[in-house]
Design a protein around this motif. Structure first.
Motif, short mmCIF file in Angstrom:
data_model
loop_
_atom_site.label_atom_id
_atom_site.label_comp_id
_atom_site.label_asym_id
_atom_site.label_seq_id
_atom_site.Cartn_x
_atom_site.Cartn_y
_atom_site.Cartn_z
N ILE A 168 2.06 69.85 16.79
CA ILE A 168 2.13 71.01 17.90
C ILE A 168 0.73 71.67 18.00
O ILE A 168 0.41 72.44 17.12
CB ILE A 168 3.18 71.95 17.68
N ASP A 169 -0.21 71.39 19.13
CA ASP A 169 -1.59 71.85 19.14
C ASP A 169 -1.66 72.85 19.85
O ASP A 169 -1.08 72.89 20.90
CB ASP A 169 -2.39 70.56 19.78
N HIS A 170 -2.34 74.06 19.28
CA HIS A 170 -2.65 75.16 19.90
C HIS A 170 -1.19 76.02 19.79
O HIS A 170 -1.16 77.15 19.43
CB HIS A 170 -3.40 74.98 21.23
N ALA A 171 -0.35 75.44 20.54
CA ALA A 171 1.12 76.03 20.37
C ALA A 171 1.61 77.24 21.44
O ALA A 171 2.63 77.29 21.80
CB ALA A 171 1.55 76.27 19.23
N THR A 172 0.52 77.96 21.68
CA THR A 172 0.91 79.05 22.45
C THR A 172 1.81 78.72 24.01
O THR A 172 1.21 77.65 24.38
CB THR A 172 -0.47 79.67 23.12
N GLY A 173 2.79 79.47 24.12
CA GLY A 173 3.44 79.11 25.24
C GLY A 173 4.65 77.95 25.31
O GLY A 173 5.17 77.65 26.40
N ILE A 174 4.74 77.42 23.99
CA ILE A 174 5.58 76.41 23.97
C ILE A 174 7.16 76.77 23.97
O ILE A 174 7.50 77.99 23.26
CB ILE A 174 5.36 75.20 22.71
N VAL A 175 8.08 76.18 24.81
CA VAL A 175 9.55 76.37 25.08
C VAL A 175 10.06 75.38 24.84
O VAL A 175 9.89 74.33 25.51
CB VAL A 175 9.74 77.27 26.22
N ILE A 176 11.11 75.19 23.87
CA ILE A 176 11.86 74.11 23.50
C ILE A 176 13.33 74.47 23.48
O ILE A 176 13.66 75.39 22.50
CB ILE A 176 11.27 73.17 22.43
N GLY A 177 14.37 73.67 24.30
CA GLY A 177 15.64 74.26 24.34
C GLY A 177 16.78 73.70 23.28
O GLY A 177 16.18 72.75 22.39
N GLU A 178 17.84 74.07 23.40
CA GLU A 178 19.08 74.16 22.17
C GLU A 178 19.03 72.67 21.76
O GLU A 178 19.20 72.34 20.84
CB GLU A 178 20.04 74.81 22.74
N THR A 179 19.23 71.88 23.06
CA THR A 179 19.75 70.44 22.93
C THR A 179 18.63 69.52 22.94
O THR A 179 19.07 68.21 22.90
CB THR A 179 20.87 69.98 23.70
N ALA A 180 17.40 69.80 23.03
CA ALA A 180 16.23 69.01 22.90
C ALA A 180 16.34 68.21 21.55
O ALA A 180 16.92 68.52 20.54
CB ALA A 180 15.05 69.72 23.16
N VAL A 181 15.80 67.00 21.83
CA VAL A 181 15.45 66.03 20.40
C VAL A 181 14.00 65.48 20.41
O VAL A 181 13.51 65.26 21.52
CB VAL A 181 16.32 64.96 20.42
N ILE A 182 13.38 65.93 19.53
CA ILE A 182 11.96 65.42 19.20
C ILE A 182 12.13 64.41 18.21
O ILE A 182 12.19 64.84 16.94
CB ILE A 182 10.96 66.55 19.13
N GLU A 183 11.56 62.90 18.28
CA GLU A 183 11.66 62.15 17.36
C GLU A 183 10.31 62.17 16.43
O GLU A 183 9.53 63.02 16.68
CB GLU A 183 11.82 60.68 17.82
N ASP A 184 10.19 61.34 15.45
CA ASP A 184 8.91 61.12 14.57
C ASP A 184 7.76 60.99 15.42
O ASP A 184 7.82 60.34 16.29
CB ASP A 184 9.18 60.06 13.72
N ASP A 185 6.87 61.42 14.92
CA ASP A 185 5.31 61.15 15.39
C ASP A 185 5.07 61.51 16.75
O ASP A 185 4.40 60.87 17.54
CB ASP A 185 5.12 59.64 15.14
N VAL A 186 5.59 62.64 17.25
CA VAL A 186 5.45 63.17 18.48
C VAL A 186 4.32 64.38 18.39
O VAL A 186 4.16 64.80 17.35
CB VAL A 186 6.67 63.67 19.29
N SER A 187 3.53 64.29 19.64
CA SER A 187 2.68 65.19 19.87
C SER A 187 2.68 66.01 21.08
O SER A 187 2.97 65.40 21.89
CB SER A 187 1.11 64.77 19.83
N ILE A 188 2.53 67.28 20.97
CA ILE A 188 3.06 68.16 21.98
C ILE A 188 1.88 69.35 22.05
O ILE A 188 1.51 69.91 21.06
CB ILE A 188 4.41 68.90 21.84
N LEU A 189 1.13 69.53 23.09
CA LEU A 189 0.36 70.37 23.36
C LEU A 189 0.76 71.76 23.74
O LEU A 189 1.81 71.87 24.36
CB LEU A 189 -1.06 69.85 24.26
N GLN A 190 -0.25 72.60 24.12
CA GLN A 190 0.04 74.17 24.64
C GLN A 190 0.90 74.32 25.94
O GLN A 190 0.75 73.24 26.70
CB GLN A 190 -1.13 75.23 24.51
N ASN A 191 1.56 75.25 26.12
CA ASN A 191 2.35 75.70 27.36
C ASN A 191 3.31 74.50 27.77
O ASN A 191 3.50 74.26 29.03
CB ASN A 191 1.29 76.00 28.41
#
Length: 278
Positions: A168-191
């Motif tokens: 999770i890069d920089h991270a500011t403003g990231i919102v992830i909901g209750e039933t979300a699934v994020i598997e291995d080796d994922v990259s997510i940027l800010q906002n």
């Protein structure tokens, strides 16, 4: 060991065991303490005084999370309880740390995510919150979510399922909901938002499969799938499923090309307009 470029995936970064990674972090901290005496006390407290990554991680999270309502000692007990009962949390934290080192061009030492990167720390806080949630300690899990949001500007529900090797890069403003699934080796940027589309209950949030890249400011909404090794371009609004090994872009997002390799690891933001018409 020579420090390789953070985005190298061709064997330039040597895979290390947990003990070797921790030993490297201690060497980095000792070197930094000698070079910058003003940080010596901080580096001893956070790294050099601890015998393992999990001990240092529990200390660092506890110090960050503490406030007038929950002191550091209480938070550290919670973290240690989670790590002892579920060692996989520590393993995931190690894989996350390596992911940051490999994928973030601004990361030049293994100790940096633990000490300075709020995306990494927020993710490790969520892993503890998830453990609490699954062990029917939901009030404390929600308290931790709230504190994490205040502290890191990252709001991830405790029930969210997250794999290992996540960046999770920089991270500011990231919102992830209750039933979300994020598997291995994922990259997510800010906002980035992985959200729902209304007031519906039940399974209502995105499923992000292994190796996917969710770029800056993207919004992925509803119970839809972002396929394995797929890429969501910056600023996109995704309302439909994204096929594996494909790139989507736009508002609303549409296919614009294919993905070669694993975009979460290459961190390549470009895409090819020639494959599909927009």
């Amino acid at each position: 060991m020579v420090n390789a470029p953070a985005n190298s995936e061709q064997g330039n970064v040597v895979e290390m065991s947990s003990d070797q990674t921790w030993s490297r972090m201690r060497v980095e901290a000792a070197t930094a303490a000698a070079k910058e005496p003003a940080l010596a006390s901080f580096l001893h407290a956070t790294i050099l005084n601890h015998e393992s990554l999990e001990a240092a991680l529990s200390y660092r999270l506890a110090q960050k999370l503490s406030d007038g309502e929950m002191n550091a000692m209480l938070w550290r007990e919670v973290c240690i309880d989670a790590y002892v009962n579920e060692p996989g949390i520590v393993k995931a934290a190690l894989y996350d740390l390596r992911a940051v080192y490999k994928r973030d061009a601004a990361c030049h030492q293994y100790m940096q995510p633990l000490l300075y990167f709020k995306g990494y720390l927020a993710l490790q806080a969520q892993r503890v919150a998830n453990w609490l949630w699954r062990h029917d300690r939901k009030d404390l899990a929600l308290f931790l979510q709230s504190r994490m949001s205040e502290l890191f500007a990252v709001d991830i529900h405790p029930a969210t399922k997250i794999g290992k090797g996540v960046f999770i890069d920089h991270a500011t403003g990231i919102v992830i909901g209750e039933t979300a699934v994020i598997e291995d080796d994922v990259s997510i940027l800010q906002n980035v938002t992985l959200g729902g589309t209304g007031k519906e209950d039940g399974d209502r949030h995105p499923k992000v499969r292994r190796g996917a890249l969710i770029s800056v400011g993207a919004k992925v909404l509803g119970n839809i799938e972002v396929g394995e090794d797929a890429k969501v371009a910056a600023g996109s609004v995704v309302l439909n499923a994204v096929k594996p090994h494909s790139t989507v872009a736009g508002v609303p997002a549409k296919p614009v090309g294919e993905c070669a390799g694993t975009p979460s690891k290459t961190m390549d933001q470009n895409f090819n307009y020639d494959v599909y018409s927009i």
